[in-house]
Design an enzyme around this catalytic site. Structure first.
Site, PDB file in Angstrom:
ATOM      1  N   GLU A 107       0.754  -1.205   0.184  1.00 52.36           N
ATOM      2  CA  GLU A 107       0.028  -0.081  -0.169  1.00 52.36           C
ATOM      3  C   GLU A 107       0.985   1.234  -0.130  1.00 52.36           C
ATOM      4  OE1 GLU A 107      -2.357  -3.235   1.924  1.00 52.36           O
ATOM      5  OE2 GLU A 107      -0.613  -2.305   2.639  1.00 52.36           O
ATOM      6  N   TYR A 119       7.727   2.544  -7.300  1.00 54.36           N
ATOM      7  CA  TYR A 119       6.769   1.121  -7.524  1.00 54.36           C
ATOM      8  C   TYR A 119       6.513   0.817  -9.084  1.00 54.36           C
ATOM      9  CZ  TYR A 119       6.848   1.435  -2.576  1.00 54.36           C
ATOM     10  OH  TYR A 119       7.089   1.826  -1.206  1.00 54.36           O
TER      11      TYR A 119
END
Length: 154
Positions: A107, A119
């Site tokens: 998350e 990411y």
């Protein structure tokens, strides 16, 4: 001369004061020293990332069956913006794969654009959103973007 790419080593109880101090400097809602202690005691993969004997980051990863969940990843202070986050992320992904994980989840705050970019650059894709997941400033809460990546041996 060969470029040093960083080395993961297991987080030790003797690291906890340093990790908690760095965590408090790096995050809006930092983990407490107890969170890290509990993670070690629970058997999570807790790592310190070092370069030339200097700790420059840390991470906590929970693995269940073939799924790894990245709970915390941090590059500290002056080591930021030098490519260490990418190296740390890939080292953790490799360690997770070696321990049987074939996919990784995490998350991230929507407002954390540098982390989101990192990411995405490393193969994570948005798969969902958790409303009000993170504590924020002034009692406000912030959603979490849920991301996923397949792992492979590299």
């Amino acid at each position: 001369m060969t470029e040093c790419r960083g080395l993961l080593r297991p987080m030790r109880p003797s690291d906890l004061d340093w990790v908690a101090e760095q965590e408090a400097l790096a995050h809006v809602s930092p983990w407490s020293i107890g969170h890290f202690r509990d993670s070690i005691q629970a058997g999570y993969s807790c790592w310190v990332f070092v370069d030339s004997d200097t700790a420059i980051g840390y991470a906590v990863l929970m693995t269940v069956l073939d799924e790894a969940h990245l709970l915390n990843i941090t590059v500290v202070g002056a080591s930021r913006r030098q490519g260490w986050g990418a190296r740390l992320l890939e080292a953790i992904a490799s360690a997770a794969y070696d321990n049987g994980a074939r996919q990784m989840f995490l998350e991230v705050r929507p407002s954390n654009l540098p982390a989101r970019g990192l990411y995405e650059k490393h193969g994570f894709r948005i798969i969902g959103r958790r409303p009000g997941y993170y504590p924020g400033v002034d009692g406000q809460r912030e959603d979490a973007i849920v991301m996923h990546r397949e792992l492979a041996h590299e």
